[in-house]
Design a protein around this motif. Structure first.
Motif, PDB file in Angstrom:
ATOM      1  N   CYS A 114       0.810  -1.219   0.000  1.00  0.00           N
ATOM      2  CA  CYS A 114       0.000   0.000   0.000  1.00  0.00           C
ATOM      3  C   CYS A 114       0.846   1.272   0.000  1.00  0.00           C
ATOM      4  O   CYS A 114       0.348   2.333  -0.380  1.00  0.00           O
ATOM      5  CB  CYS A 114      -0.944   0.003   1.195  1.00  0.00           C
ATOM      6  SG  CYS A 114      -2.261  -1.217   1.088  1.00  0.00           S
ATOM      7  N   THR A 156      -2.498   4.926  -4.954  1.00  0.00           N
ATOM      8  CA  THR A 156      -3.212   3.684  -5.269  1.00  0.00           C
ATOM      9  C   THR A 156      -4.688   4.000  -5.526  1.00  0.00           C
ATOM     10  O   THR A 156      -5.126   5.148  -5.411  1.00  0.00           O
ATOM     11  CB  THR A 156      -3.128   2.678  -4.110  1.00  0.00           C
ATOM     12  OG1 THR A 156      -3.955   3.135  -3.018  1.00  0.00           O
ATOM     13  CG2 THR A 156      -1.695   2.506  -3.627  1.00  0.00           C
ATOM     14  N   LEU A 158      -7.062   3.047  -3.644  1.00  0.00           N
ATOM     15  CA  LEU A 158      -7.802   3.038  -2.388  1.00  0.00           C
ATOM     16  C   LEU A 158      -8.558   4.352  -2.177  1.00  0.00           C
ATOM     17  O   LEU A 158      -8.026   5.435  -2.433  1.00  0.00           O
ATOM     18  CB  LEU A 158      -6.858   2.795  -1.211  1.00  0.00           C
ATOM     19  CG  LEU A 158      -6.246   1.401  -1.093  1.00  0.00           C
ATOM     20  CD1 LEU A 158      -5.315   1.338   0.107  1.00  0.00           C
ATOM     21  CD2 LEU A 158      -7.318   0.320  -1.005  1.00  0.00           C
ATOM     22  N   VAL A 164      -7.289  -2.863   3.053  1.00  0.00           N
ATOM     23  CA  VAL A 164      -6.862  -4.081   2.371  1.00  0.00           C
ATOM     24  C   VAL A 164      -6.744  -5.172   3.430  1.00  0.00           C
ATOM     25  O   VAL A 164      -5.898  -5.086   4.328  1.00  0.00           O
ATOM     26  CB  VAL A 164      -5.522  -3.885   1.637  1.00  0.00           C
ATOM     27  CG1 VAL A 164      -5.112  -5.182   0.932  1.00  0.00           C
ATOM     28  CG2 VAL A 164      -5.622  -2.747   0.628  1.00  0.00           C
TER      29      VAL A 164
END
Length: 277
Positions: A114, A156, A158, A164
């Protein structure tokens, strides 16, 4: 360090709700977050510690689903796992390159992913192995290939509130061979100047992933096409290495020039393929 509120949710739903707030930061291993908060390189109005949430720790494996790496699984757990060493050799190799032994005892694999660093060691082997991420958010749960997760350095897909929860790595077909090779200015405690991960299934396909030579980890797809279903001969390996060089998009920085990185892509890709044939 700036003041922030601190939370220890007991459930994933609670964590998702807390992380939807502005400037909320997730805490699992904390090896990057805590340093950056102290140095005021990252802002947090609230920190959400997920360590008390059940069901997101450790490693698990079965022959159908493959390897499952929980959100709280540390790099050291992966590094010393006999199953990972046997079936996911390139991942084990990459984890040994991650920081110091002290860092690996705390840092999580999912945290490393991440972070979305182009030079992250664990990402190329995971992409080469076809790994996916399971993400829990306000809209429910979704699954995404690791190779589709990154938008750029440190960026990312996200969204606020997303967590995650695990990485799922498919079981390797019989006879699969894997390798990760990292090149840096020193042999330990170093970011990758170039990283190359290869997963080779003899007679079927070869996946080649390059690290630190593009804004995100990069599949060398033309090189893969050259090798698909073929035996790894010297001539074919040389062609694939040059194709990987052509696909790389490195920059020059304090660790190396773009020209040097391109040269090392060819060297490491050729070396990796030679060791796998």
């Amino acid at each position: 360090m700036r003041r922030f509120t601190y939370h220890e949710p007991a459930t994933l739903d609670e964590a998702v709700s807390l992380l939807a707030a502005p400037n909320a930061q997730i805490l699992a291993g904390g090896t990057d977050l805590l340093v950056e908060l102290k140095e005021q390189l990252r802002r947090a109005d609230c920190v959400v510690n997920i360590k008390k949430i059940p069901g997101i720790a450790g490693l698990a494996y079965d022959d159908k689903a493959g390897l499952r790496i929980g959100a709280l699984a540390t790099a050291r757990e992966v590094e010393v796992s006999p199953l990972v060493l046997d079936k996911y050799r390139s991942l084990a190799q990459s984890v040994r390159e991650l920081g110091s032994i002290q860092v690996r005892h705390r840092a999580t694999i999912i945290g490393n992913v991440c972070r979305a660093s182009p030079s992250a060691d664990t990402i190329p082997p995971l992409i080469a192995d076809g790994a996916s991420l399971r993400i829990c958010g306000a809209g429910g749960e979704r699954t995404l290939k690791v190779e589709d997760f990154f938008l750029g350095p440190g960026r990312t897909v996200l969204k606020p509130g997303d967590v995650v929860t695990e990485i799922v790595v498919p079981p390797p077909p019989p006879g699969t061979r894997k390798i990760y090779i990292k090149h840096g200015r020193r042999k330990a405690m170093e970011l990758a100047t170039v990283g190359v991960a290869v997963t080779h299934v003899p007679g079927a396909e070869t996946r080649i992933v390059l690290g630190a030579v593009a804004p995100t980890p990069l599949r060398a797809r033309h090189a893969e096409d050259l090798l698909r279903g073929k035996r790894l001969t010297d001539e074919l390996i040389a062609k694939a290495a040059q194709a990987a060089v052509a696909e790389s998009r490195p920059i020059s920085n304090v660790r190396a020039s773009a020209e040097y990185r391109r040269e090392m892509v060819g060297v490491l890709t050729r070396r990796a393929l030679e060791q796998l044939r």
